[in-house]
Design an enzyme around this catalytic site. Structure first.
Site, PDB file in Angstrom:
ATOM      1  CD  GLN A   1      -2.608  -1.139   2.668  1.00 35.69           C
ATOM      2  OE1 GLN A   1      -2.508  -2.126   3.378  1.00 35.69           O
ATOM      3  NE2 GLN A   1      -3.314  -0.095   3.051  1.00 35.69           N
TER       4      GLN A   1
ATOM      5  NE  ARG B   1      -6.896   7.437  12.280  1.00 35.74           N
ATOM      6  CZ  ARG B   1      -7.673   8.259  11.557  1.00 35.74           C
ATOM      7  NH1 ARG B   1      -8.984   8.204  11.695  1.00 35.74           N
ATOM      8  NH2 ARG B   1      -7.137   9.115  10.731  1.00 35.74           N
TER       9      ARG B   1
ATOM     10  CB  ALA C   1      -5.810   7.566   6.555  1.00 34.72           C
TER      11      ALA C   1
ATOM     12  CD  GLU D   1      -9.217   3.687   7.791  1.00 37.56           C
ATOM     13  OE1 GLU D   1      -8.259   3.131   8.338  1.00 37.56           O
ATOM     14  OE2 GLU D   1      -9.318   4.930   7.691  1.00 37.56           O
TER      15      GLU D   1
END
Length: 793
Positions: A213, A326, A529, A731
């Site tokens: 990624q 997070r 993200a 997500e």
């Protein structure tokens, strides 16, 4: 000049522009088996194959290593150890130097790669790797966070978010409670495992095809391991067969090993680990231990709350710092905390170094926050949805609109999302019917829950919020597009191509996206993200707009028409009172020496973050959603089924409703697996026992909700200037699965007449469900006996 052509066909719209459902550009190839992945590439004559040799203990010093039996095994060309690394022996993404390619003197987790065998065939390499003779001075490993003692070792610094005096608020509240919850980890279980394929070039050049990624990070890792500049290394990624965060940093090692071997033996080298080795040697979702204490009033409204999130991070930092950060960012989920303290503790353990996974710590933080809501509801005898509503963030300026990290929630649509789903799912009537059913059903118990999601979009490391793109327009009007994002099945390439097609007003089939490569777009951020379309779509749009403006400038001069009289229509450009085919205009511009290639760049505006102060605006905007799930459990076995799920999700002005719907459905099912069946288990020796499909249970097709209704909030438009006012969708849907977990809890609670929170740990496996049922039954019996005793006395 008269170039009138009124006979050109004029379509109402291009085929495949944004906001229209289009199939994934490789969908037909996926189904037919013709999509090329790294392992499908034609291998040059003489390609070698590598295999990692893994440690057999979890913690200890390396006393001696005898690799002669490995070197002399049939087909073996050579063996690589730390001594064979030309440059830096490290692949840590944070640069801490705590993640060696191959360790020299100690082992820190069971399955740690110690060396690599390079052989003529993959089979020969795998057989030879098992012949190593290694002696250890074994030490007692720290496997679980509870083994860490009173002064635990951290892999990196934790973080604290604090607003108001939470201790005083809790002390002064009419009601208080506290508890602890275990939140399990998760294996990525991508269809395509880790893989890399390196081919050496002239001088010191190296090209690596990597399933990653983060091509630019792999480029950096290979360059530093080979001791060459980054311009000598090119990383290529056409597509991945799934990633989910598991290929953000974990692919570094495999790419580096192939590059070192290719340099040393001057031959192409491939590595594709066996699924068991992949699961043992690569990081996973962090599991957490969440301690909480909360003070609240009689309506269920929270007055103060404290959280401590302790994470099993493994032997090195990897991304544990930002992951645990997070978790704190999302401990509030959809709820306003007047006073809050949230602390993270990223603990060292002698296990594989955990890493990014869809949601990046956010799901774990959110589940902890939802447990607090659930506890309050059962303590007060209220519907959990009522308590959720009582704690929702308010409108901007309401005084209930600031997060624990001091960002104002400016785009709150929680009430509308929840109201619409509550109505469309018929939640209230179904809940009443379920409660009545449970009164008379002795074995089967049903449960229902409606849970919201608020998820911040942006990298919390501000510098990652940037992207580049490269667009070429060829003289026949076809377009070549390259951007820094990577395609892992989510449809990113299709969405970005739609943006470019719409910018030029040409049909989507005129736009071709080529493999991601560091040789075309440099210094890329990871595709993570949930920001792939946000960042790369805007960068590609900027590049296309640059070329479009050049074409307009040319047309204005060539046709002697003011720019305001030039308009791009579907496959045609209107220039004054004339219509010129797009391809014809491009050809004319080329002859006039107009540049038909451009780069584009985008950086997310408005965001800033001060980690030390715990204040800032880490997120550009929030994505919202809600889900309502109904389950049925068997109180004799703990088994359960998801009967129905209704989802309403916010994608802003969706770039591609078909792809977004697929992401919502897939994310939900993956989240459901995390919270129900996917259990990671290490024994006391630090050996991962759930390391194959036979021992690790991902959801099956039969596990999906029997009734599955997914709706996009098509009225939503992003208030921020994102690409075509869309919102990220990678997500946020993952956390919609909390409704299944909460529904199971609701069903379990029925055995004690909903008077006690079941306190299920995640994943809620049938074993845990059964134990919770028995625990609550015993508690209910004890309560009944005490009440009877009290009456008699």
């Amino acid at each position: 000049m008269d170039k009138r052509n009124d006979d050109l066909p004029l379509k109402e719209a291009i085929e495949g522009g944004t906001h229209t459902p289009r199939q994934h550009d490789s969908a037909h190839k996926h189904v037919a088996g013709t999509a090329d992945y790294t392992d499908d590439m034609m291998e040059p004559i003489g390609t070698l194959h590598a295999c990692l040799g893994l440690s057999t203990i979890a913690c200890g010093r390396i006393l001696s290593v005898d690799l002669d039996p490995v070197r002399t095994a049939p087909g073996v060309v050579g063996v690589l150890t730390a001594d064979d690394v030309p440059g830096l022996n490290d692949v840590s993404p944070t640069g801490k130097g705590d993640e060696p390619i191959f360790p020299r003197d100690r082992v820190d987790f069971h399955g740690q790669p110690l060396f690599a065998v390079v052989a003529e065939t993959r089979g020969a390499a795998r057989k030879a790797a098992k012949l190593a003779k290694i002696d250890y001075a074994e030490e007692t490993p720290v496997i679980d966070v509870l083994d860490a003692g009173e002064d635990p070792r951290l892999v990196t610094d934790g973080m604290t978010l604090s607003r108001g005096d939470s201790e005083a608020a809790i002390e002064g509240a009419a009601n208080r409670l506290s508890g602890t919850m275990r939140i399990g980890g998760q294996d990525h279980f991508y269809l395509e495992g880790q893989i890399a394929f390196a081919i050496p070039g002239e001088d010191r050049d190296m090209t690596v095809w990597s399933s990653t990624q983060h091509p630019s990070e792999v480029q950096h890792m290979v360059a530093q391991a080979l001791d060459v500049p980054s311009n000598a290394v090119t990383i290529q990624v056409r597509r991945m067969g799934g990633a989910f965060g598991g290929k953000e940093t974990q692919g570094n090692l495999f790419a580096v090993v192939t590059a070192i071997a290719a340099r040393r033996f001057r031959r192409a080298v491939k590595i594709r680990p066996d699924r068991d080795d992949d699961m043992i040697a690569t990081g996973k979702r962090h599991d957490f231990l969440c301690d909480y204490e909360v003070g609240f009033d009689e309506t269920g409204r929270i007055e103060g709350v404290d959280f401590t999130y302790v994470a099993r991070c493994g032997y090195s930092a990897d991304l544990s710092g930002p992951v645990t950060d997070r978790a704190l960012f999302h401990c509030d989920n959809a709820y306003y905390y007047p006073a809050v303290t949230a602390v993270s503790a990223p603990l060292f353990t002698n296990t594989v170094s955990n890493t990014a996974f869809r949601g990046f710590g956010g799901p774990q933080g959110l589940v902890g926050g939802e447990r607090v809501i659930e506890e309050i509801a059962y303590a007060l005898g209220k519907d959990t949805l009522e308590v959720r509503r009582a704690n929702f963030y308010g409108e901007t300026g309401s005084g209930r609109d600031v997060t624990p990290y001091y960002q104002t929630v400016e785009d709150n649509i929680l009430d509308r999302i929840t109201d619409e789903l509550e109505a469309s799912s018929d939640y209230q009537a179904r809940r009443a019917e379920i409660v009545e059913f449970n009164r008379t059903s002795r074995v089967i118990k049903r449960g229902i829950a409606l849970t919201p999601v608020k998820f911040g979009i942006s990298f919390t490391a501000t510098h990652f919020n940037q992207a580049g793109a490269l667009v070429h327009v060829y003289t026949d009007g076809s377009v070549h597009l390259n951007h820094g994002g990577t395609e892992m099945g989510q449809g990113l390439n299709t969405k970005v191509a739609q943006v470019v097609a719409e910018t030029f007003q040409i049909d989507l089939d005129h736009v071709k996206i080529t493999a991601t490569t560091t040789g075309k777009v440099p210094n890329t951020s990871a595709t993570a993200a949930s920001s792939g379309a946000d960042l790369n779509g805007m960068a590609a749009q900027a590049a296309a707009e640059t070329i479009r403006q050049r074409l307009m400038d040319f047309a204005s001069d060539f046709y002697e028409v003011p720019e305001h009289q030039i308009e791009f229509l579907p496959n045609v450009v209107r220039i004054g009172n004339q219509r010129v085919a797009f391809a014809e205009l491009v050809q004319e511009a080329y002859v006039a020496r107009v540049q038909l290639s451009a780069t584009g760049f985008y950086k997310t505006p408005k965001i800033h973050w001060d980690r030390d102060a715990g204040k800032g605006r880490p997120f550009f905007y929030f994505a919202y959603g809600a889900s309502c799930s109904e389950v049925a459990i068997d109180t004799l076995t703990g088994e359960y089924h998801v009967e129905r799920t209704d989802i309403l999700h916010d994608c802003g002005h969706s770039l591609n409703p078909a792809l977004d719907r697929g992401q919502i459905e897939g994310g939900f099912v993956q989240g459901m697996g995390w919270l129900t069946t996917e259990e990671l288990w290490w024994d006391d020796k630090g050996r991962l026992r759930t390391h194959a499909p036979s021992t690790y249970k991902i959801p099956l097709a039969s596990d999906r909700p029997k009734i599955f209704n997914v709706t996009l909030a098509d009225w939503s438009k992003n208030r921020e200037a994102t690409v075509r006012r869309s919102k990220a969708v990678g997500e946020p849907p993952f956390m919609l699965a909390v409704s299944v977990f909460e529904a199971i809890s609701h069903a379990v609670a029925s055995v004690a007449d909903y008077r006690e929170c079941p306190r299920l740990d995640a994943p809620a496996t049938p074993e845990r469900v059964l134990m919770a049922v028995e625990r609550l039954k015993a508690s209910a019996r004890e309560t009944t006996e005490n009440e009877a005793s009290h009456v008699q006395s």
